[in-house]
Design a protein around this motif. Structure first.
Motif, PDB file in Angstrom:
ATOM      1  N   HIS A  84       0.937  -1.366  -0.079  1.00 18.75           N
ATOM      2  CA  HIS A  84      -0.046   0.031   0.189  1.00 18.75           C
ATOM      3  C   HIS A  84       0.963   1.140  -0.002  1.00 18.75           C
ATOM      4  O   HIS A  84       0.721   2.241  -0.504  1.00 18.75           O
ATOM      5  N   ALA A  85       2.150   1.032   0.578  1.00 11.68           N
ATOM      6  CA  ALA A  85       3.032   2.376   0.811  1.00 11.68           C
ATOM      7  C   ALA A  85       3.568   2.492  -0.692  1.00 11.68           C
ATOM      8  O   ALA A  85       3.652   3.617  -1.021  1.00 11.68           O
ATOM      9  N   TRP A  86       4.038   1.634  -1.287  1.00  9.40           N
ATOM     10  CA  TRP A  86       4.406   1.674  -2.688  1.00  9.40           C
ATOM     11  C   TRP A  86       3.469   2.304  -3.523  1.00  9.40           C
ATOM     12  O   TRP A  86       3.635   3.033  -4.466  1.00  9.40           O
ATOM     13  N   ASP A  87       2.086   1.897  -3.398  1.00 15.40           N
ATOM     14  CA  ASP A  87       1.111   2.290  -4.293  1.00 15.40           C
ATOM     15  C   ASP A  87       0.832   3.864  -4.274  1.00 15.40           C
ATOM     16  O   ASP A  87       0.616   4.813  -5.108  1.00 15.40           O
TER      17      ASP A  87
ATOM     18  N   ILE B 270      -1.012   0.902 -12.897  1.00 14.19           N
ATOM     19  CA  ILE B 270      -1.654  -0.324 -12.908  1.00 14.19           C
ATOM     20  C   ILE B 270      -0.435  -1.460 -13.073  1.00 14.19           C
ATOM     21  O   ILE B 270      -0.345  -2.564 -12.599  1.00 14.19           O
ATOM     22  N   THR B 271       0.560  -1.220 -14.086  1.00 14.13           N
ATOM     23  CA  THR B 271       1.630  -1.739 -14.662  1.00 14.13           C
ATOM     24  C   THR B 271       2.684  -1.951 -13.645  1.00 14.13           C
ATOM     25  O   THR B 271       2.897  -3.047 -13.604  1.00 14.13           O
ATOM     26  N   LYS B 272       2.789  -0.948 -12.665  1.00 15.65           N
ATOM     27  CA  LYS B 272       3.515  -0.933 -11.720  1.00 15.65           C
ATOM     28  C   LYS B 272       3.025  -2.069 -10.447  1.00 15.65           C
ATOM     29  O   LYS B 272       3.883  -2.677  -9.989  1.00 15.65           O
ATOM     30  N   ARG B 273       1.792  -1.722 -10.315  1.00 13.00           N
ATOM     31  CA  ARG B 273       1.072  -2.793  -9.344  1.00 13.00           C
ATOM     32  C   ARG B 273       1.235  -4.022  -9.833  1.00 13.00           C
ATOM     33  O   ARG B 273       1.665  -5.120  -8.875  1.00 13.00           O
ATOM     34  N   ASN B 274       1.090  -4.331 -11.028  1.00 13.26           N
ATOM     35  CA  ASN B 274       1.386  -5.748 -11.282  1.00 13.26           C
ATOM     36  C   ASN B 274       2.539  -6.363 -11.152  1.00 13.26           C
ATOM     37  O   ASN B 274       2.624  -7.503 -10.946  1.00 13.26           O
ATOM     38  N   SER B 275       3.502  -5.501 -11.805  1.00  7.97           N
ATOM     39  CA  SER B 275       4.872  -5.896 -11.518  1.00  7.97           C
ATOM     40  C   SER B 275       5.306  -6.265 -10.175  1.00  7.97           C
ATOM     41  O   SER B 275       6.106  -7.320 -10.034  1.00  7.97           O
ATOM     42  N   ARG B 276       4.761  -5.584  -9.438  1.00  8.85           N
ATOM     43  CA  ARG B 276       4.995  -6.020  -7.660  1.00  8.85           C
ATOM     44  C   ARG B 276       4.454  -7.153  -7.456  1.00  8.85           C
ATOM     45  O   ARG B 276       5.040  -7.823  -6.555  1.00  8.85           O
ATOM     46  N   TYR B 277       3.119  -7.404  -7.694  1.00 12.92           N
ATOM     47  CA  TYR B 277       2.603  -8.784  -7.709  1.00 12.92           C
ATOM     48  C   TYR B 277       3.018  -9.969  -8.166  1.00 12.92           C
ATOM     49  O   TYR B 277       3.253 -10.939  -7.050  1.00 12.92           O
ATOM     50  N   ARG B 278       3.693  -9.787  -9.340  1.00 11.28           N
ATOM     51  CA  ARG B 278       4.530 -10.830  -9.707  1.00 11.28           C
ATOM     52  C   ARG B 278       5.764 -11.183  -9.137  1.00 11.28           C
ATOM     53  O   ARG B 278       6.131 -12.329  -8.861  1.00 11.28           O
ATOM     54  N   LYS B 279       6.268 -10.149  -8.750  1.00 14.44           N
ATOM     55  CA  LYS B 279       7.702 -10.213  -8.056  1.00 14.44           C
ATOM     56  C   LYS B 279       7.434 -10.905  -6.778  1.00 14.44           C
ATOM     57  O   LYS B 279       8.185 -11.908  -6.218  1.00 14.44           O
ATOM     58  N   THR B 280       6.362 -10.487  -5.963  1.00 18.08           N
ATOM     59  CA  THR B 280       6.226 -10.952  -4.750  1.00 18.08           C
ATOM     60  C   THR B 280       5.769 -12.620  -4.683  1.00 18.08           C
ATOM     61  O   THR B 280       5.846 -13.362  -4.048  1.00 18.08           O
TER      62      THR B 280
END
Length: 375
Positions: A152-155, A204-214
């Motif tokens: 959430h902080a990154w978002d 949205i692209t930044k959020r998706n990349s973070r989800y894939r990373k985790t």
């Protein structure tokens, strides 16, 4: 007579030669006098010397005043001799250290393409601190609550950081407020109109990349997922929780993609049915005044555009809301639609049959409906 003429010519030539000789002698004397005055002036004032091959390899002996002047001035001439020599002067070392510190401070401020900030707690221009970097060592040590708070902080950081990049500049605002826009203004405004969509796309692209990373960090081993009685209840709970989280992240990525897809479609639809400046003026004019001729045609066209846009936007929003649901919810929605359609069909049949029965059993009075007289 001939002898006298020849003698005249010889006398004249000899006179001219004597005059030229005396003139050259006078010039030599003047030049010598001038040279003496120049030598005296050169002692007091520095003048430009002519280039000579003799003085090339001679060493110039400087006076004490000249040496003091050179030491006081910081600028030194470049020489190949002093390139590989070691300077022992303390003043030169101090000045070199000062220049190094100044250069290092300048290099820090300058932009570099491949340089990355090692410190995670670098401050943004607005004052918001950069959150902690997501690495496997940091991520796996955190609890579920701490992981969610970090995401959430990154978002929030991305929202603040990219807002400045994708906001309209003052020049673009001035261009948009112009009454009579040129061709170049219209083209530039068309490019700047996509800024809100690009901002949403970036987030949205930044959020998706973070989800894939985790998801890569939380990947389960085959031994953990394999069935066995040796696993304790605590471990089993953690495995199930991780699996649910992974499924949730996959679903979030899918929903983000669909939202972006329908946002793009909506942008295209808005651009397609956008009113021109003339159409907007006449539409506003037609609400208060009566129009005639060409203005009436343009008014009807603009009104039709708006109606068509609203109907198509509603259809697109329905499709979007359906696509954003899970597969299970989509199945239920389809079943409900079929059930509602069948119910409406049955009800419409009942209503039609009742009307027919009423028409058959209806009796009319002669006063209401007079008799028809046949021939």
């Amino acid at each position: 007579m001939q002898v006298t003429k020849k003698s005249k010519y010889t006398i004249l030539i000899s006179i001219f030669i004597l005059m030229s000789f005396f003139g050259s002698a006078q010039e030599d004397t003047v030049s010598n006098s001038h040279s003496d005055t120049l030598i005296t002036q050169n002692d007091s004032i520095k003048t430009k010397h002519k280039f000579s091959l003799k003085n090339l390899f001679k060493k110039k002996i400087k006076s004490e005043d000249e040496i003091n002047d050179t030491t006081s001035s910081h600028k030194t001439k470049f020489s190949f001799k002093n390139l590989f020599k070691r300077k022992n002067n303390q003043d030169s070392i101090v000045s070199a250290n000062d220049s190094v510190t100044n250069d290092s401070s300048i290099h820090k401020k300058r932009f570099s393409l491949f340089k990355r900030n090692k410190n995670d707690s670098t401050k943004d221009t607005e004052g918001s601190e950069k959150p902690q970097r997501i690495t496997p060592g940091v991520w796996l040590k955190m609890n579920a609550k701490e992981q969610d708070s970090l995401l959430h902080a990154w978002d929030d950081y991305d929202r603040k950081f990219y807002k400045k990049k994708y906001t309209y500049s003052p020049k673009e605002k001035e261009r948009d407020m112009k009454r009579d826009k040129s061709y170049t203004d219209k083209i530039l405004l068309r490019f700047s109109a996509n800024k809100p969509f690009r901002y949403r796309k970036k987030l949205i692209t930044k959020r998706n990349s973070r989800y894939r990373k985790t998801m890569v960090f939380d990947r389960l081993k085959k031994s953990d997922t394999a069935p066995g009685d040796t696993i304790s209840d605590k471990d089993r709970y953690q495995i199930v929780n991780k699996q649910f989280k992974r499924e949730g992240k996959r679903e979030a990525i899918r929903k983000n993609k669909t939202a972006l897809k329908y946002d793009k479609k909506e942008e295209r639809l808005r651009r397609r049915y956008a009113l021109s400046d003339n159409e907007r003026k006449i539409l506003n004019k037609g609400t208060a005044m009566r129009l005639k001729g060409d203005e009436r045609i343009i008014f009807n066209k603009a009104k039709y555009k708006q109606e068509k846009f609203s109907t198509k936007l509603l259809e697109l929003r329905k499709k979007r809301s359906f696509a954003l649901q899970n597969k299970e919810v989509q199945k239920k929605m389809k079943e409900d639609q079929k059930r509602i359609a069948q119910r409406d069909k049955a009800r419409s049949k009942k209503l039609q049959s009742k009307k027919r029965d009423k028409d058959k059993n209806k009796k009319y009075d002669s006063s209401e409906y007079p008799k028809r007289w046949f021939k």
